[in-house]
Design a protein around this motif. Structure first.
Motif, PDB file in Angstrom:
ATOM      1  N   GLY A  72      31.419  36.184  34.568  1.00 55.74           N
ATOM      2  CA  GLY A  72      31.273  36.538  35.973  1.00 55.74           C
ATOM      3  C   GLY A  72      29.830  36.813  36.317  1.00 55.74           C
ATOM      4  O   GLY A  72      29.000  37.070  35.430  1.00 55.74           O
ATOM      5  N   GLN A  80      37.585  37.329  42.039  1.00 54.56           N
ATOM      6  CA  GLN A  80      38.517  36.314  41.573  1.00 54.56           C
ATOM      7  C   GLN A  80      39.496  36.827  40.523  1.00 54.56           C
ATOM      8  O   GLN A  80      40.580  36.278  40.354  1.00 54.56           O
ATOM      9  CB  GLN A  80      37.746  35.111  40.989  1.00 54.56           C
ATOM     10  N   SER A  81      39.146  37.868  39.800  1.00 53.84           N
ATOM     11  CA  SER A  81      40.031  38.372  38.749  1.00 53.84           C
ATOM     12  C   SER A  81      39.746  39.829  38.471  1.00 53.84           C
ATOM     13  O   SER A  81      38.694  40.363  38.851  1.00 53.84           O
ATOM     14  CB  SER A  81      39.849  37.561  37.453  1.00 53.84           C
ATOM     15  N   SER A  82      40.701  40.470  37.789  1.00 53.71           N
ATOM     16  CA  SER A  82      40.574  41.863  37.373  1.00 53.71           C
ATOM     17  C   SER A  82      41.128  41.986  35.962  1.00 53.71           C
ATOM     18  O   SER A  82      42.065  41.273  35.577  1.00 53.71           O
ATOM     19  CB  SER A  82      41.341  42.790  38.316  1.00 53.71           C
ATOM     20  N   ARG A  83      40.565  42.910  35.218  1.00 53.16           N
ATOM     21  CA  ARG A  83      41.028  43.111  33.845  1.00 53.16           C
ATOM     22  C   ARG A  83      40.492  44.430  33.317  1.00 53.16           C
ATOM     23  O   ARG A  83      39.565  45.008  33.880  1.00 53.16           O
ATOM     24  CB  ARG A  83      40.587  41.968  32.939  1.00 53.16           C
ATOM     25  N   HIS A  85      36.577  44.466  38.189  1.00 52.00           N
ATOM     26  CA  HIS A  85      36.867  43.306  39.049  1.00 52.00           C
ATOM     27  C   HIS A  85      35.670  42.366  38.947  1.00 52.00           C
ATOM     28  O   HIS A  85      34.511  42.796  38.947  1.00 52.00           O
ATOM     29  CB  HIS A  85      37.079  43.750  40.482  1.00 52.00           C
TER      30      HIS A  85
END
Length: 463
Positions: free
Chosen positions: A421, A443-446, A460
């Motif tokens: 990212g 665009q994504s989370s983790r 994020h």
């Protein structure tokens, strides 16, 4: 190196430093004079417009009370007064503009005094004795001239105007006082004892002139000029202090963040930077692959690249109300809400991160078009409680933030390479900024585990 050579080298170094200090002092002095001069020019322009307003008001008043065709006579004076203001206004940038203005001040006083003391021609319907010109309150119009001079931030012009009024008006009064047909107290006192009835009868004579009103005018004009001069002098000192403060702030802003410089100049160095704890958002940004990129660049091109990156980045940080905490080689650390609490600090930081990403992308496209290597940045943002204040010793201090939040933000910037990212933001920061307003931009989370930390953290990711 011999002792003599060392002393010569040391002396040369001292001379060089002295010359640099002298140049800096002269530069600040020139800047101060230039700003003061600019304020005087703006004041002169404002005074000219104030003169125009006064001319319109006084002319309208005279035309309403003075019968035709005598109002044409005073209209000529009004037009002349306009010219005496317009000419020095147009010549305000002339090298001898100040001398020209002082000369026209004398002409102003002479013109207004003539309008008051010189009677209109008989053809305009005025047949009163010239001595009656001293009976009215028209002298007050002269006091408008020091007031106009006060608008220019120049105590010298106020004093010059006041002195000109005292001299020229006195000449006019004594010219009328010396007329052969003028009645004076001295003339009557030589023949008989003055009684109250005699004084009253004498005062009602059209050709009588007493000096008591002139004394009063001299005292009032002197005091009015003195008070105006002191007022302008204090205003000018305030102006100079403001300009000096701006110089200090501008100089400080070259070495520290502009908002830090602003706080230092407003609050004073002894009251700024006391340790305090508050919630702050921290942003780290870095050029990805700079070490590899610099291997292909000459030192001067590497320097130019870094300077351009810093200029672009800092402009965006300052635009969003951030504080540049420090440069970190090819990156930097910025804080939001560190100097003064900012309820929207996290939102400001996120807006700054995305705009910084867009700016670097535009810059990278431009570089690619010029045949240079493209650039990419990595950004990490986190928020939470930190200690804010000055760190350092007696000789040098640095305003900064300290706490686990700083370490987390730095690790988030580092981890962008691993998780693919460009912007990595903590869940805490998204929540503080307003989750519903910002979550769609990622665009994504983790959940990830940062180096040196046992607990995981939800982040994020924006590519």
């Amino acid at each position: 190196m011999s002792d003599s050579a060392s002393r010569i080298a040391g002396y040369g170094h001292w001379v060089a430093n002295s010359l640099r200090s002298l140049w800096a002092a002269e530069a600040s002095k020139d800047y101060l004079q230039a700003n003061t001069r600019q304020a005087e020019l703006e004041g002169l322009q404002f005074a000219f417009y104030a003169r125009l307003t006064a001319i319109v008001i006084v002319s309208a008043w005279l035309f309403s009370i003075v019968p035709w065709p005598r109002d044409l006579y005073y209209g000529g004076y009004a037009f002349g007064f306009f010219l005496l203001g317009y000419i020095p206004y147009r010549l305000r940038h002339h090298p001898h503009g100040e001398t020209i203005k002082l000369g026209f001040i004398v002409l102003d006083v002479a013109l207004v005094s003539a309008a008051i003391l010189v009677p209109p021609p008989v053809d305009f319907g005025s047949q009163w004795p010239v001595q009656t010109r001293l009976r009215g309150q028209e002298f007050l119009y002269l006091l408008l001239l020091p007031a106009e001079a006060a608008l220019t931030y120049s105590p010298r012009r106020v004093i010059w105007t006041g002195v000109s009024i005292l001299v020229i008006w006195s000449i006019g009064v004594f010219t009328i006082y010396s007329q052969p047909d003028t009645l004076r107290f001295n003339d009557v006192a030589a023949e008989e004892v003055l009684t109250s009835a005699t004084v009253l009868e004498l005062s009602l004579q059209p050709t009588f002139v007493g000096l008591t009103p002139w004394y009063t005018q001299l005292v009032a004009t002197s005091l009015f000029t003195l008070l105006l001069t002191l007022t302008v002098w204090r205003s000018r000192r305030t102006l100079l202090r403001q300009v000096e403060t701006e110089i200090v702030r501008a100089d400080l802003a070259r070495y520290v963040s502009p908002d830090v410089a602003e706080a230092l100049t407003k609050r004073g160095g002894t009251r700024f930077g006391d340790p305090t704890t508050r919630t702050v958002t921290v942003l780290f940004a870095d050029i990805v692959g700079f070490t590899k990129l610099s291997e292909t660049l000459s030192p001067d091109r590497t320097f130019t690249l870094l300077r351009s990156f810093q200029e672009r980045s800092c402009a965006i940080v300052f635009k969003h109300g951030g504080t540049l905490d420090k440069y970190l080689g090819d990156g930097f650390m910025a804080t939001f809400g560190s100097i003064d609490p900012q309820p929207d600090a996290s939102a400001r930081a996120l807006a700054c991160a995305f705009e910084l990403q867009r700016e670097i992308e535009r810059w990278s496209l431009k570089r690619s078009g010029d045949g240079a290597d493209p650039l990419r940045t990595s950004i990490g943002v986190h928020c939470g409680p930190v200690t804010v204040g000055n760190l350092g010793g007696r000789e040098r201090v640095e305003f900064t933030v300290v706490g686990d939040v700083v370490n987390v933000a730095s690790r988030l910037e580092e981890v962008t390479r691993e998780i693919g990212g460009s912007i990595v933001v903590s869940e805490d920061c998204i929540g503080a900024a307003g989750r519903s307003e910002w979550i769609d931009r990622f665009q994504s989370s983790r959940e990830i585990h940062l180096r040196g930390r046992q607990q995981g953290i939800v982040v994020h990711i924006a590519v």
